[in-house]
Design a protein around this motif. Structure first.
Motif, mmCIF file in Angstrom:
data_model
loop_
_atom_site.group_PDB
_atom_site.id
_atom_site.type_symbol
_atom_site.label_atom_id
_atom_site.label_comp_id
_atom_site.label_asym_id
_atom_site.label_seq_id
_atom_site.Cartn_x
_atom_site.Cartn_y
_atom_site.Cartn_z
ATOM 1 N N ARG A 1 51.428 30.679 48.792
ATOM 2 C CA ARG A 1 50.107 30.540 49.410
ATOM 3 C C ARG A 1 49.783 31.735 50.292
ATOM 4 O O ARG A 1 50.633 32.234 51.025
ATOM 5 C CB ARG A 1 50.065 29.274 50.252
ATOM 6 N N GLY A 2 48.552 32.193 50.215
ATOM 7 C CA GLY A 2 48.103 33.297 51.039
ATOM 8 C C GLY A 2 48.268 34.665 50.379
ATOM 9 O O GLY A 2 47.639 35.637 50.823
ATOM 10 N N GLN A 3 49.093 34.736 49.348
ATOM 11 C CA GLN A 3 49.292 36.018 48.675
ATOM 12 C C GLN A 3 48.106 36.356 47.784
ATOM 13 O O GLN A 3 47.166 35.569 47.629
ATOM 14 C CB GLN A 3 50.577 35.984 47.840
ATOM 15 N N GLN A 4 48.171 37.532 47.207
ATOM 16 C CA GLN A 4 47.134 38.013 46.313
ATOM 17 C C GLN A 4 47.762 38.261 44.937
ATOM 18 O O GLN A 4 48.954 38.562 44.828
ATOM 19 C CB GLN A 4 46.536 39.312 46.874
ATOM 20 N N VAL A 5 46.953 38.117 43.878
ATOM 21 C CA VAL A 5 47.468 38.331 42.537
ATOM 22 C C VAL A 5 46.454 39.113 41.705
ATOM 23 O O VAL A 5 45.239 39.005 41.928
ATOM 24 C CB VAL A 5 47.782 36.972 41.854
ATOM 25 N N THR A 6 46.979 39.919 40.794
ATOM 26 C CA THR A 6 46.142 40.662 39.845
ATOM 27 C C THR A 6 46.618 40.365 38.437
ATOM 28 O O THR A 6 47.799 40.530 38.129
ATOM 29 C CB THR A 6 46.210 42.178 40.099
ATOM 30 N N LEU A 7 45.708 39.930 37.603
ATOM 31 C CA LEU A 7 45.984 39.660 36.196
ATOM 32 C C LEU A 7 45.231 40.666 35.347
ATOM 33 O O LEU A 7 44.128 41.076 35.701
ATOM 34 C CB LEU A 7 45.554 38.226 35.841
ATOM 35 N N ARG A 8 45.832 41.032 34.215
ATOM 36 C CA ARG A 8 45.260 42.091 33.389
ATOM 37 C C ARG A 8 44.964 41.620 31.973
ATOM 38 O O ARG A 8 45.648 40.738 31.450
ATOM 39 C CB ARG A 8 46.200 43.291 33.369
ATOM 40 N N PHE B 1 32.910 29.749 41.273
ATOM 41 C CA PHE B 1 34.178 30.121 41.891
ATOM 42 C C PHE B 1 33.899 30.918 43.163
ATOM 43 O O PHE B 1 32.941 31.689 43.216
ATOM 44 C CB PHE B 1 35.025 30.952 40.915
ATOM 45 N N PRO B 2 34.760 30.742 44.195
ATOM 46 C CA PRO B 2 34.533 31.436 45.461
ATOM 47 C C PRO B 2 34.757 32.946 45.344
ATOM 48 O O PRO B 2 35.320 33.425 44.358
ATOM 49 C CB PRO B 2 35.569 30.806 46.396
ATOM 50 N N ASP B 3 34.352 33.655 46.390
ATOM 51 C CA ASP B 3 34.464 35.121 46.401
ATOM 52 C C ASP B 3 35.910 35.601 46.405
ATOM 53 O O ASP B 3 36.156 36.801 46.207
ATOM 54 C CB ASP B 3 33.749 35.682 47.633
ATOM 55 N N SER C 1 39.081 47.292 29.238
ATOM 56 C CA SER C 1 40.068 46.381 29.784
ATOM 57 C C SER C 1 39.579 45.844 31.122
ATOM 58 O O SER C 1 38.630 46.390 31.723
ATOM 59 C CB SER C 1 41.424 47.066 29.934
ATOM 60 N N SER C 2 40.221 44.774 31.582
ATOM 61 C CA SER C 2 39.703 44.100 32.767
ATOM 62 C C SER C 2 40.847 43.578 33.629
ATOM 63 O O SER C 2 41.968 43.372 33.150
ATOM 64 C CB SER C 2 38.796 42.944 32.342
ATOM 65 N N GLU C 3 40.559 43.385 34.892
ATOM 66 C CA GLU C 3 41.472 42.755 35.834
ATOM 67 C C GLU C 3 40.780 41.593 36.520
ATOM 68 O O GLU C 3 39.573 41.656 36.790
ATOM 69 C CB GLU C 3 41.935 43.757 36.901
ATOM 70 N N LEU C 4 41.574 40.576 36.812
ATOM 71 C CA LEU C 4 41.123 39.460 37.642
ATOM 72 C C LEU C 4 41.981 39.467 38.892
ATOM 73 O O LEU C 4 43.215 39.486 38.800
ATOM 74 C CB LEU C 4 41.298 38.136 36.886
ATOM 75 N N ASN C 5 41.348 39.477 40.054
ATOM 76 C CA ASN C 5 42.054 39.447 41.325
ATOM 77 C C ASN C 5 41.735 38.142 42.055
ATOM 78 O O ASN C 5 40.572 37.717 42.091
ATOM 79 C CB ASN C 5 41.623 40.618 42.210
ATOM 80 N N VAL C 6 42.766 37.533 42.595
ATOM 81 C CA VAL C 6 42.567 36.340 43.415
ATOM 82 C C VAL C 6 43.249 36.584 44.760
ATOM 83 O O VAL C 6 44.448 36.866 44.810
ATOM 84 C CB VAL C 6 43.126 35.073 42.770
ATOM 85 N N ASN C 7 42.475 36.495 45.835
ATOM 86 C CA ASN C 7 43.002 36.695 47.185
ATOM 87 C C ASN C 7 43.279 35.361 47.862
ATOM 88 O O ASN C 7 42.721 34.325 47.471
ATOM 89 C CB ASN C 7 41.994 37.474 48.030
ATOM 90 N N ALA C 8 44.120 35.401 48.909
ATOM 91 C CA ALA C 8 44.372 34.221 49.732
ATOM 92 C C ALA C 8 44.646 32.994 48.876
ATOM 93 O O ALA C 8 43.947 31.976 48.954
ATOM 94 C CB ALA C 8 43.189 33.975 50.664
ATOM 95 N N LEU C 9 45.659 33.099 48.051
ATOM 96 C CA LEU C 9 45.961 32.059 47.071
ATOM 97 C C LEU C 9 46.157 30.686 47.710
ATOM 98 O O LEU C 9 46.782 30.548 48.773
ATOM 99 C CB LEU C 9 47.210 32.435 46.280
ATOM 100 N N LEU C 10 45.611 29.678 47.027
ATOM 101 C CA LEU C 10 45.773 28.280 47.411
ATOM 102 C C LEU C 10 46.603 27.570 46.350
ATOM 103 O O LEU C 10 46.672 28.027 45.202
ATOM 104 C CB LEU C 10 44.404 27.599 47.536
#
Lengths: 113, 113
Positions: A15-22, A60-62, A73-82
């Motif tokens: 929780r709270g970390q950030q992730v990047t998917l490609r 979806f939230p910001d 190609s694309s990336e998805l970033n999610v901040n402040a993981l829940l």
């Protein structure tokens, strides 16, 4: 002919970390969409990218953001993981933003502890 | 607010018999409907689709029927084969929404040998 490829296939975060998917779209495709599939549910639309811009966004939230590169190609970033962000994240590609049929990748399975 | 509903989480059918998967929708703006099939550890793969100007579309063993007045569509598989065992998702899209897909929650089809 490679289809849609996604990386990583699995990952675990806290929780709270950030992730990047490609995501790399299918050859010849120029539009990328991202979907979230929670356990036991159908995929839910996050956003769509075309010409390096976000064209459409779902509910979806910001904390969810993305990017598309000149090679499509694309990336998805999610901040402040829940904990609730734990899901299978699917990338789909198509030719043009109005395409009726999307080609999906196998997904990235994110577990948030 | 689920705009696309698949009310049967699971369905078991004997090999060689007909499988009928059902889907209901509420949004009158939907004008294109699709069925995707998903095996474990793979992304959803496109199966068959139908435009709202038609009421039936056939592709080999697969037929999709659309009843616009009832806001209902169904997928018929005849004859069913063990390799058809998978989760089937119904999806819908509307013009002007960049064709984002709204999915149902899926039906697990098991074809028994």
């Amino acid at each position: 002919d490679a289809g849609v490829t996604q990386s990583p296939t699995h990952l675990i975060k806290t929780r709270g970390q950030q992730v990047t998917l490609r995501c790399s779209p299918k050859s010849g495709h120029d539009t990328v969409s991202w979907y979230q599939q929670a356990l036991g549910q159908g995929p839910q639309f996050i956003f769509q990218y075309y010409e390096e811009e976000e064209r459409q966004r779902g509910n979806f939230p910001d904390r969810f953001s993305g990017h598309q590169f000149p090679n499509y190609s694309s990336e998805l970033n999610v901040n402040a993981l829940l904990l609730g962000d734990s899901a299978l994240y699917l990338c789909a590609s198509s030719l043009g933003i109005g395409a009726n049929v999307l080609t999906f990748g196998a997904g990235s399975r994110l577990t948030v502890l | 607010d689920q705009q696309v509903k698949q009310n049967s989480p699971s369905l078991s059918v004997q090999e060689g018999r007909i499988s009928i998967l059902n889907c209901d929708y509420t949004n009158s703006m939907f004008d294109y409907f699709l069925w995707y099939k998903k095996y474990p550890a793979e992304g959803p793969t496109f199966l068959i689709s139908i435009s709202s100007i038609k009421d039936k579309n056939e592709d080999g063993r697969f037929t999709v029927f659309l009843n616009k007045s009832a806001k209902h569509l169904s997928l018929h598989i005849v004859p069913s084969q063990p390799g058809d065992s998978a989760v089937y998702f119904c999806a819908a899209s509307a013009a002007g929404s960049a064709r984002q897909l709204t999915f149902g929650s899926g039906t697990q089809l098991t074809v028994l040998p």
